[in-house]
Enzyme design. Structure first.
Site, PDB file in Angstrom:
ATOM      1  N   THR A   1      -0.017   6.052  18.629  1.00 58.47           N
ATOM      2  CA  THR A   1      -1.010   7.131  18.522  1.00 58.47           C
ATOM      3  C   THR A   1      -1.594   7.235  17.109  1.00 58.47           C
ATOM      4  O   THR A   1      -0.953   6.873  16.121  1.00 58.47           O
ATOM      5  CB  THR A   1      -0.402   8.501  18.889  1.00 58.47           C
ATOM      6  OG1 THR A   1       0.594   8.849  17.909  1.00 58.47           O
ATOM      7  CG2 THR A   1       0.214   8.485  20.279  1.00 58.47           C
ATOM      8  N   ARG A   2      -2.822   7.748  17.070  1.00 55.53           N
ATOM      9  CA  ARG A   2      -3.480   8.098  15.817  1.00 55.53           C
ATOM     10  C   ARG A   2      -4.303   9.352  16.090  1.00 55.53           C
ATOM     11  O   ARG A   2      -4.559   9.705  17.234  1.00 55.53           O
ATOM     12  CB  ARG A   2      -4.435   6.976  15.341  1.00 55.53           C
ATOM     13  CG  ARG A   2      -3.775   5.660  14.951  1.00 55.53           C
ATOM     14  CD  ARG A   2      -2.904   5.772  13.712  1.00 55.53           C
ATOM     15  NE  ARG A   2      -2.384   4.470  13.295  1.00 55.53           N
ATOM     16  CZ  ARG A   2      -1.262   3.931  13.769  1.00 55.53           C
ATOM     17  NH1 ARG A   2      -0.539   4.559  14.683  1.00 55.53           N
ATOM     18  NH2 ARG A   2      -0.851   2.746  13.317  1.00 55.53           N
TER      19      ARG A   2
ATOM     20  N   ARG B   1     -10.212  -2.065  10.364  1.00 57.95           N
ATOM     21  CA  ARG B   1      -9.601  -0.842  10.891  1.00 57.95           C
ATOM     22  C   ARG B   1     -10.108  -0.594  12.304  1.00 57.95           C
ATOM     23  O   ARG B   1     -11.132  -1.117  12.738  1.00 57.95           O
ATOM     24  CB  ARG B   1      -9.903   0.343   9.977  1.00 57.95           C
ATOM     25  CG  ARG B   1      -8.994   0.322   8.787  1.00 57.95           C
ATOM     26  CD  ARG B   1      -9.131   1.547   7.931  1.00 57.95           C
ATOM     27  NE  ARG B   1     -10.291   1.454   7.057  1.00 57.95           N
ATOM     28  CZ  ARG B   1     -10.500   2.301   6.066  1.00 57.95           C
ATOM     29  NH1 ARG B   1      -9.671   3.291   5.837  1.00 57.95           N
ATOM     30  NH2 ARG B   1     -11.557   2.162   5.295  1.00 57.95           N
TER      31      ARG B   1
ATOM     32  N   TYR C   1       0.839  -1.205   0.000  1.00 62.20           N
ATOM     33  CA  TYR C   1       0.000   0.000   0.000  1.00 62.20           C
ATOM     34  C   TYR C   1       0.872   1.254   0.000  1.00 62.20           C
ATOM     35  O   TYR C   1       0.680   2.154  -0.814  1.00 62.20           O
ATOM     36  CB  TYR C   1      -0.892  -0.025   1.237  1.00 62.20           C
ATOM     37  CG  TYR C   1      -1.879   1.118   1.338  1.00 62.20           C
ATOM     38  CD1 TYR C   1      -2.883   1.284   0.388  1.00 62.20           C
ATOM     39  CD2 TYR C   1      -1.818   2.026   2.400  1.00 62.20           C
ATOM     40  CE1 TYR C   1      -3.798   2.319   0.497  1.00 62.20           C
ATOM     41  CE2 TYR C   1      -2.729   3.060   2.516  1.00 62.20           C
ATOM     42  CZ  TYR C   1      -3.721   3.209   1.565  1.00 62.20           C
ATOM     43  OH  TYR C   1      -4.624   4.233   1.679  1.00 62.20           O
ATOM     44  N   ASP C   2       1.851   1.268   0.905  1.00 61.41           N
ATOM     45  CA  ASP C   2       2.692   2.468   1.044  1.00 61.41           C
ATOM     46  C   ASP C   2       3.414   2.779  -0.263  1.00 61.41           C
ATOM     47  O   ASP C   2       3.427   3.926  -0.723  1.00 61.41           O
ATOM     48  CB  ASP C   2       3.742   2.265   2.150  1.00 61.41           C
ATOM     49  CG  ASP C   2       3.137   1.901   3.494  1.00 61.41           C
ATOM     50  OD1 ASP C   2       1.938   1.592   3.541  1.00 61.41           O
ATOM     51  OD2 ASP C   2       3.878   1.914   4.491  1.00 61.41           O
ATOM     52  N   GLU C   3       3.999   1.746  -0.851  1.00 59.10           N
ATOM     53  CA  GLU C   3       4.777   1.980  -2.076  1.00 59.10           C
ATOM     54  C   GLU C   3       3.874   2.260  -3.272  1.00 59.10           C
ATOM     55  O   GLU C   3       4.236   3.017  -4.172  1.00 59.10           O
ATOM     56  CB  GLU C   3       5.708   0.804  -2.356  1.00 59.10           C
ATOM     57  CG  GLU C   3       6.829   0.670  -1.340  1.00 59.10           C
ATOM     58  CD  GLU C   3       7.708   1.916  -1.210  1.00 59.10           C
ATOM     59  OE1 GLU C   3       7.852   2.683  -2.186  1.00 59.10           O
ATOM     60  OE2 GLU C   3       8.251   2.130  -0.109  1.00 59.10           O
TER      61      GLU C   3
ATOM     62  N   LYS D   1       1.122   3.919  -3.163  1.00 56.75           N
ATOM     63  CA  LYS D   1       0.729   5.330  -3.046  1.00 56.75           C
ATOM     64  C   LYS D   1       1.923   6.254  -3.313  1.00 56.75           C
ATOM     65  O   LYS D   1       1.758   7.333  -3.882  1.00 56.75           O
ATOM     66  CB  LYS D   1       0.132   5.589  -1.671  1.00 56.75           C
ATOM     67  CG  LYS D   1      -1.243   4.945  -1.462  1.00 56.75           C
ATOM     68  CD  LYS D   1      -2.314   5.581  -2.342  1.00 56.75           C
ATOM     69  CE  LYS D   1      -3.709   5.083  -1.986  1.00 56.75           C
ATOM     70  NZ  LYS D   1      -4.746   5.662  -2.872  1.00 56.75           N
TER      71      LYS D   1
ATOM     72  N   ASP E   1       0.752  -2.466  23.253  1.00 59.48           N
ATOM     73  CA  ASP E   1       0.382  -1.934  24.570  1.00 59.48           C
ATOM     74  C   ASP E   1      -0.590  -0.762  24.444  1.00 59.48           C
ATOM     75  O   ASP E   1      -0.978  -0.158  25.438  1.00 59.48           O
ATOM     76  CB  ASP E   1       1.637  -1.532  25.369  1.00 59.48           C
ATOM     77  CG  ASP E   1       2.472  -0.488  24.618  1.00 59.48           C
ATOM     78  OD1 ASP E   1       1.977   0.089  23.631  1.00 59.48           O
ATOM     79  OD2 ASP E   1       3.630  -0.251  25.024  1.00 59.48           O
TER      80      ASP E   1
ATOM     81  N   VAL F   1     -11.561   1.804  13.979  1.00 61.07           N
ATOM     82  CA  VAL F   1     -12.870   2.366  14.331  1.00 61.07           C
ATOM     83  C   VAL F   1     -13.974   1.306  14.188  1.00 61.07           C
ATOM     84  O   VAL F   1     -14.696   1.032  15.158  1.00 61.07           O
ATOM     85  CB  VAL F   1     -13.176   3.655  13.522  1.00 61.07           C
ATOM     86  CG1 VAL F   1     -14.574   4.151  13.824  1.00 61.07           C
ATOM     87  CG2 VAL F   1     -12.135   4.728  13.839  1.00 61.07           C
TER      88      VAL F   1
HETATM   89  N1  UDP Z   1      -5.764  -1.500  16.164  1.00 59.93           N
HETATM   90  C1  UDP Z   1      -6.053  -2.100  17.378  1.00 59.93           C
HETATM   91  N2  UDP Z   1      -7.054  -3.041  17.401  1.00 59.93           N
HETATM   92  C2  UDP Z   1      -7.778  -3.395  16.313  1.00 59.93           C
HETATM   93  C3  UDP Z   1      -7.486  -2.763  15.082  1.00 59.93           C
HETATM   94  C4  UDP Z   1      -6.462  -1.820  15.039  1.00 59.93           C
HETATM   95  O1  UDP Z   1      -5.423  -1.825  18.407  1.00 59.93           O
HETATM   96  O2  UDP Z   1      -8.673  -4.264  16.438  1.00 59.93           O
HETATM   97  C5  UDP Z   1      -4.686  -0.496  16.143  1.00 59.93           C
HETATM   98  C6  UDP Z   1      -3.628  -0.747  15.070  1.00 59.93           C
HETATM   99  O3  UDP Z   1      -2.624  -1.619  15.552  1.00 59.93           O
HETATM  100  C7  UDP Z   1      -3.114   0.666  14.829  1.00 59.93           C
HETATM  101  C8  UDP Z   1      -4.338   1.557  15.079  1.00 59.93           C
HETATM  102  O4  UDP Z   1      -5.255   0.752  15.816  1.00 59.93           O
HETATM  103  O5  UDP Z   1      -2.106   0.996  15.776  1.00 59.93           O
HETATM  104  C9  UDP Z   1      -5.021   2.016  13.800  1.00 59.93           C
HETATM  105  O6  UDP Z   1      -5.196   0.881  12.966  1.00 59.93           O
HETATM  106  P1  UDP Z   1      -5.998   0.887  11.598  1.00 59.93           P
HETATM  107  O7  UDP Z   1      -6.060  -0.513  11.138  1.00 59.93           O
HETATM  108  O8  UDP Z   1      -7.279   1.618  11.766  1.00 59.93           O
HETATM  109  O9  UDP Z   1      -5.138   1.731  10.548  1.00 59.93           O
HETATM  110  P2  UDP Z   1      -3.676   2.368  10.517  1.00 59.93           P
HETATM  111  O10 UDP Z   1      -3.795   3.672  11.202  1.00 59.93           O
HETATM  112  O11 UDP Z   1      -2.697   1.456  11.220  1.00 59.93           O
HETATM  113  O12 UDP Z   1      -3.396   2.473   9.085  1.00 59.93           O
END
Ligand code: UDP
Length: 322
Positions: A223-224, A199, A158-160, A162, A219, A201
């Site tokens: 962050t996001r 994902r 995906y990264d590459e 894009k 753990d 959410v």
């Molecule tokens: N994540 C999580 N539990 C889940 C799904 C995702 O803890 O059931 C974490 C994942 O490891 C990442 C963050 O949530 O650190 C966001 O993950 P997502 O798959 O939404 O997309 P990303 O931001 O990694 O592209």
């Protein structure tokens, strides 16, 4: 950078092509364009998109849908003003399952969409991603940062793809004078996300609404920052209409850990779920937060919807579907 005088829309009603129109963001973008008076031609092959996201447009004379893989030649016999290239799997779980399709849509699909833009003298916008920064060593991420990507890791496809898309867009811009725009999209949420796309959410919401354990990976200190879809789409629309040819981050700079996010989901849903910890997937970025100074300056854009507010509407959507 070479500039070309823009002839303006080919008719009083602009015509937009949206690839990935049946996806989460593509379908919301399509709705916004129709509301702002565009004719829209949507293209999708339903690999990760869903007909449910566009079924409300059946009978809308301003919307035409073509079921097609955008890696194949795109033939359109009408004038086109804007091309919004959104087709791609976008969830880490999806692109792990579909690595070749992900690479193909980012390379061959972007090539076809840019070829169409050149042929139609249309302006082209690429839906790029914060993933091009990889596991970023610069925080928050500014557009000038070149990234830290493991090309051969599980997210590399995906990264590459894009990163290649961005390079191809700039090549078409420099060599063929195609008007190009590049948006780097950070984590976005809202109605029409697939319940099981993996994902964070949809995963946390589905778990919380069923009072099942919330699966925090690692753990939970990674962050996001989460942007509500309506804010994001407005920013992207402004970018397309702007003169800004360099990439622009669009996302919400309100950063939180994944563990804090899990607690927020439990609070917002009133769930009885407990938190459980699972292994962190390989190359999961440790931190992610957009620097949106460029969007603020050039697009006069910043997000308006706070997380609790956006979650209310997203939770309603998920409740109806579980
Ligand atoms: N994540 C999580 N539990 C889940 C799904 C995702 O803890 O059931 C974490 C994942 O490891 C990442 C963050 O949530 O650190 C966001 O993950 P997502 O798959 O939404 O997309 P990303 O931001 O990694 O592209």
């Amino acid at each position: 950078m070479p500039k070309r005088a823009r002839p303006g829309p080919h008719s009083t009603q602009p015509c937009s092509v949206v690839t990935g129109a049946a996806g989460f963001l593509g379908s919301h973008l399509t709705d916004l364009l129709l509301a702002r008076g565009h004719k829209v031609i949507g293209i999708d092959n339903f690999v990760t998109g869903s007909v449910n996201n566009i079924s409300h447009l059946g009978g809308n004379s301003h919307f035409k849908f073509i079921q097609q893989d955008v890696t194949e030649f795109i033939f359109l016999d009408v004038a086109v003003d804007y091309i919004w290239h959104f087709a791609s799997p976008a969830s880490p779980v999806d692109y792990l399952e579909l690595p070749i399709q992900t690479l193909k849509v980012g390379s061959l699909g972007t090539h076809k969409a840019l070829g169409l833009a050149k042929h139609k003298k249309a302006r082209f916008l690429l839906a790029s991603t914060s993933e091009i920064y990889g596991d970023p060593l610069v925080h928050p991420q500014i557009e000038e940062y070149w990234g830290n990507v493991n090309t051969i890791g599980p997210r590399g496809c995906y990264d590459e793809a894009k990163r290649f898309s961005e390079a191809l867009a700039m090549a078409y811009h420099r060599e063929h004078q195609v008007e190009t725009r590049i948006v780097r999209i950070f984590n976005t949420y809202g109605p029409r996300m697939r319940l099981h796309d993996g994902r964070v959410v949809p995963a946390f919401l589905s778990q919380a609404l069923k009072n099942k354990p919330i699966t925090v990976f690692g753990d939970g200190r990674q962050t996001r920052s989460f942007c509500y879809f309506s804010d994001l789409i407005e920013g992207i629309y402004r970018l397309m209409l702007s003169d800004h040819e360099l990439p622009v981050n669009i996302g919400n700079p309100a950063e939180m850990t994944v563990l804090e996010f899990a607690k927020e989901i439990i609070r917002a849903t009133g769930s009885k779920s407990k938190i459980t910890f699972k292994p962190l997937p390989q190359d999961d970025p440790k931190q992610r937060r957009p620097d949106i100074s460029r969007a603020r300056k050039h697009l006069r854009w910043e997000p308006k919807v706070a997380l609790p507010q956006g979650l209310v509407k997203t939770i309603d959507y998920f409740r109806q579907r579980l």
